[in-house]
Motif scaffolding. Structure first.
Motif, PDB file in Angstrom:
ATOM      1  N   UNK A  26      80.154  -8.325  66.587  1.00  0.00           N
ATOM      2  CA  UNK A  26      79.492  -9.279  65.939  1.00  0.00           C
ATOM      3  C   UNK A  26      78.347  -8.536  65.040  1.00  0.00           C
ATOM      4  N   UNK A  27      78.328  -7.371  65.611  1.00  0.00           N
ATOM      5  CA  UNK A  27      77.575  -6.799  64.561  1.00  0.00           C
ATOM      6  C   UNK A  27      77.151  -6.925  62.868  1.00  0.00           C
ATOM      7  N   UNK A  28      78.943  -6.080  62.811  1.00  0.00           N
ATOM      8  CA  UNK A  28      79.407  -6.521  61.427  1.00  0.00           C
ATOM      9  C   UNK A  28      79.881  -7.815  61.071  1.00  0.00           C
ATOM     10  N   UNK A  29      79.173  -8.839  61.672  1.00  0.00           N
ATOM     11  CA  UNK A  29      79.552 -10.194  60.678  1.00  0.00           C
ATOM     12  C   UNK A  29      78.154 -10.829  60.754  1.00  0.00           C
ATOM     13  N   UNK A  30      76.747  -9.816  61.404  1.00  0.00           N
ATOM     14  CA  UNK A  30      75.639 -10.182  60.789  1.00  0.00           C
ATOM     15  C   UNK A  30      75.686 -10.773  58.744  1.00  0.00           C
ATOM     16  N   UNK A  31      74.993 -12.005  58.926  1.00  0.00           N
ATOM     17  CA  UNK A  31      75.002 -12.955  57.741  1.00  0.00           C
ATOM     18  C   UNK A  31      73.494 -12.317  56.493  1.00  0.00           C
ATOM     19  N   UNK A  32      72.485 -12.204  57.569  1.00  0.00           N
ATOM     20  CA  UNK A  32      70.816 -12.039  56.998  1.00  0.00           C
ATOM     21  C   UNK A  32      70.883 -10.481  56.824  1.00  0.00           C
ATOM     22  N   UNK A  33      71.489  -9.373  56.737  1.00  0.00           N
ATOM     23  CA  UNK A  33      71.210  -7.804  57.371  1.00  0.00           C
ATOM     24  C   UNK A  33      69.945  -7.739  57.137  1.00  0.00           C
ATOM     25  N   UNK A  34      69.520  -8.115  56.043  1.00  0.00           N
ATOM     26  CA  UNK A  34      67.957  -7.736  55.266  1.00  0.00           C
ATOM     27  C   UNK A  34      66.993  -8.324  56.664  1.00  0.00           C
ATOM     28  N   UNK A  35      67.028  -8.877  56.685  1.00  0.00           N
ATOM     29  CA  UNK A  35      66.121  -9.974  57.804  1.00  0.00           C
ATOM     30  C   UNK A  35      66.522  -9.437  59.700  1.00  0.00           C
ATOM     31  N   UNK A 132      69.162  -4.008  59.750  1.00  0.00           N
ATOM     32  CA  UNK A 132      70.562  -3.619  60.172  1.00  0.00           C
ATOM     33  C   UNK A 132      71.586  -4.225  58.255  1.00  0.00           C
ATOM     34  N   UNK A 133      70.680  -3.793  57.556  1.00  0.00           N
ATOM     35  CA  UNK A 133      70.905  -3.833  56.260  1.00  0.00           C
ATOM     36  C   UNK A 133      71.257  -1.724  55.686  1.00  0.00           C
ATOM     37  N   UNK A 137      78.274   0.885  56.761  1.00  0.00           N
ATOM     38  CA  UNK A 137      78.739   0.763  58.071  1.00  0.00           C
ATOM     39  C   UNK A 137      78.293   0.288  58.551  1.00  0.00           C
ATOM     40  N   UNK A 138      78.756  -0.363  59.745  1.00  0.00           N
ATOM     41  CA  UNK A 138      78.132  -0.373  61.364  1.00  0.00           C
ATOM     42  C   UNK A 138      78.250   1.274  62.080  1.00  0.00           C
ATOM     43  N   UNK A 139      79.524   1.549  62.241  1.00  0.00           N
ATOM     44  CA  UNK A 139      79.605   3.102  62.484  1.00  0.00           C
ATOM     45  C   UNK A 139      78.469   4.778  62.180  1.00  0.00           C
ATOM     46  N   UNK A 140      78.224   3.697  60.811  1.00  0.00           N
ATOM     47  CA  UNK A 140      76.770   4.624  60.062  1.00  0.00           C
ATOM     48  C   UNK A 140      75.550   4.253  61.092  1.00  0.00           C
ATOM     49  N   UNK A 141      75.449   2.757  61.179  1.00  0.00           N
ATOM     50  CA  UNK A 141      74.078   2.484  61.593  1.00  0.00           C
ATOM     51  C   UNK A 141      73.359   3.025  63.043  1.00  0.00           C
ATOM     52  N   UNK A 142      75.132   2.571  63.959  1.00  0.00           N
ATOM     53  CA  UNK A 142      74.879   3.052  64.919  1.00  0.00           C
ATOM     54  C   UNK A 142      74.569   4.694  65.380  1.00  0.00           C
ATOM     55  N   UNK A 143      75.337   5.644  64.595  1.00  0.00           N
ATOM     56  CA  UNK A 143      75.194   6.811  64.229  1.00  0.00           C
ATOM     57  C   UNK A 143      73.626   7.135  64.166  1.00  0.00           C
TER      58      UNK A 143
END
Length: 411
Positions: A26-35, A132-133, A137-143
Motif C-alpha cells: 500500500x505504501x508503494x502505491x501512494x499517489x500523492x507522496x509529497x503530501x 513518502x516522497x 524505494x520503500x525499503x529505503x524509506x523504512x530503513x
C-alpha cells in the motif's frame, strides 16, 4: 491449506492490522507522496513485556495499543488510516496531514500510553515519521525510519543523568579493561568509488549503560580531564586491530581526536613512539579536529599542527562552516582536509548554502585542501552533492558503518 492460508492472508492475526507485505504494498502505491507522511511506531520494551508477563499478555498489549491508536486517530479526524505490522514490535501507517500537527499529536499519544500503560503494564513506545516522497524505494524509506527511531533512543540515552563520580568510575573502568571497539564508515571519491577512505567511529561498552558513542561520553571525558588518556587508549587498541590488515589496502583512515590531546606535547610523543614501534606509516591517518569553542592561540596551534604533519599525519577540520570551524581557521592553520558541517547537506538546495558550498570547495581546491560532504543518505542527495565536485562523499547511501571484518579491501 495452512501454507496457502499464510500466503493469502492480508491481516496480522494478533493486532488485526495489515501484515508486512500488504502495508508495504500500500505504501508503494501512494499517489500523492509529497503530501503523505509515513509513521513508524515502535514498542521498545515488547521483549521485556513478553519475558515478564508472558506472550499472551504481550499480544494483548499490542492489540489494545492498536485499538487505542485507531481511536486516537479518529478523535483527531484521521479516519480510515491504513495500519500494518512491519515487525514483531514495529507498526507502520500513513496519512495526509500537516507534519508539525501530526508530530504534535503523536507526541501526545506516546506520552499518554507511557504515562497510563496498558492493563497495568508499562509500555514504552516511540515514533519516527518521514515524507513518502523521501525516496522512490520503500525499503529505503523504512530503513530511514528505523534509523530515525534509533537516533531517538540515542538521544534518550544521552539524557540519562548519573552522578559524575559514578559515570567517571564507569568510564575509567571501561578504559582500563579495554572495553572500546571501532566501526568504520566508508567514504568514496565522488567520481571514483575505488578510492576509499574510512571514518573511524569509536564506541565504549559501559556495562551499566550499554554501548555508547564517543560523543555521548565526550562531555564527561572532557570535564574529568581524561582526553589524553582516552585518545591514547583509542590509538593503542585501534592500531593493534588495523596492523595485520593495513598492508592489504591503500585506504586512508580518519579519526576524530580531542584538540586538547593534539595540543599536548606528551601525546604527540606517544603517537610517534607507537607508530614507530608498530611500523605503521602515519601518512595513512587523518587526525580530525572538532572544536567546541574557537581557540585563540592560533599561532601556537599552527606550530603544533605542522609538527604532526611533519611526522606524516594529515589534519582535517571537522564541522567546517559551523560555529567554531569557519574560514578564520584557514587563515592560520595549515590543514589537509575540511569536512563540511551537516547544515550544508541539510540545506544543499538553499541558495545561500549552495553558493557558500560552491565557493568553499573552490577556495579549498586553490589552497590544495581536500573536501568532504557528509551525511549523504540517499541517491538523490548523492547526485546533488556530486555537482559540487568534493573530493569525497560520506553517508549511509555510500555504506553503513562496518566492522573490521566487513571492509572489502582488507577483509
Amino acid at each position: 491449506m495452512i501454507y496457502y492460508g499464510f500466503q493469502t492472508t492480508l491481516i496480522d492475526p494478533i493486532t488485526k492490522t495489515f501484515n508486512r507485505t500488504k502495508i508495504l504494498s500500500k505504501i508503494e502505491k501512494i499517489k500523492q507522496k509529497d503530501q503523505t507522511l509515513i509513521v513508524l511506531l515502535h514498542v521498545k520494551n515488547l521483549s521485556d513485556i513478553n519475558d515478564r508477563y508472558g506472550f499472551n499478555n504481550g499480544d494483548n498489549v499490542l492489540k489494545k495499543l492498536i485499538e487505542k491508536l485507531q481511536a486516537f486517530l479518529i478523535e483527531h479526524h484521521l479516519k480510515n488510516v491504513p495500519i500494518g505490522r512491519y515487525s514483531n514490535s514495529m507498526f507502520l501507517f500513513y496519512t495526509r496531514y500537516s507534519s508539525s500537527e501530526l508530530k504534535h499529536f503523536m507526541m501526545l499519544f506516546t506520552k499518554s500510553i507511557q504515562n497510563a500503560g496498558i492493563d497495568n503494564i508499562e509500555v514504552k513506545i516511540d515514533f519516527a515519521m518521514i515524507g513518502a516522497h523521501y525516496d522512490e524505494s520503500t525499503e529505503n524509506i523504512i530503513e530511514k525510519l528505523i534509523l530515525l527511531s534509533e537516533e531517538t533512543d540515542k538521544k534518550e540515552e544521552e539524557k540519562v543523568v548519573l552522578k559524575p563520580d559514578a559515570m567517571n568510575k564507569m568510564i575509567v573502568h571501561a578504559i582500563q579493561e579495554n572495553r572500546l571497539f571501532f566501526k568504520y564508515q566508508p567514504c568514496v571519491k565522488y567520481d571514483d568509488r575505488s578510492q576509499k577512505l574510512y571514518e573511524i567511529l569509536t564506541r565504549i561498552d559501559l556495562q551499566e549503560q550499554g554501548i555508547l558513542s564517543k560523543q555521548q561520553i565526550q562531555r564527561i571525558v572532557n570535564h574529568a580531564g581524561y582526553e589524553k588518556e582516552f585518545d591514547e587508549k583509542v590509538f593503542g587498541l585501534l592500531l593493534e586491530e588495523l596492523k595485520p590488515l593495513l598492508e592489504q589496502s591503500d585506504a586512508l583512515f580518519c579519526i576524530e581526536i580531542s584538540p586538547v590531546s593534539l595540543r599536548n606535547t606528551t601525546f604527540k610523543r606517544y603517537l610517534q613512539t607507537l607508530f614507530k614501534r608498530l611500523k605503521i606509516d602515519p601518512n595513512r591517518f587523518i587526525l580530525e579536529i572538532i572544536e567546541k569553542k574557537s581557540y585563540e592561540e592560533m599561532g601556537r596551534f599552527n606550530e603544533i599542527v605542522k609538527s604532526y604533519r611533519e611526522l606524516g599525519f594529515k589534519i582535517a577540520l571537522g564541522n567546517f562552516g559551523g560555529n567554531n570551524a569557519s574560514i578564520e581557521y584557514l587563515k592560520y592553520l595549515t590543514v589537509d582536509w575540511i569536512k563540511f558541517d551537516i547544515e550544508f547537506t541539510k540545506n544543499i538546495e538553499a541558495d545561500t548554502y549552495r553558493v557558500l558550498l560552491k565557493h568553499y570547495i573552490e577556495l579549498a581546491r586553490s589552497l590544495h585542501i581536500r573536501t568532504m560532504i557528509k551525511f549523504v543518505d540517499k541517491k538523490a542527495l548523492f547526485e546533488k552533492a556530486k555537482v559540487y565536485e568534493p573530493d569525497f562523499i560520506q553517508g549511509f547511501y555510500i555504506s553503513k558503518p562496518k566492522t573490521i571484518g566487513e571492509i572489502d579491501e582488507i577483509r
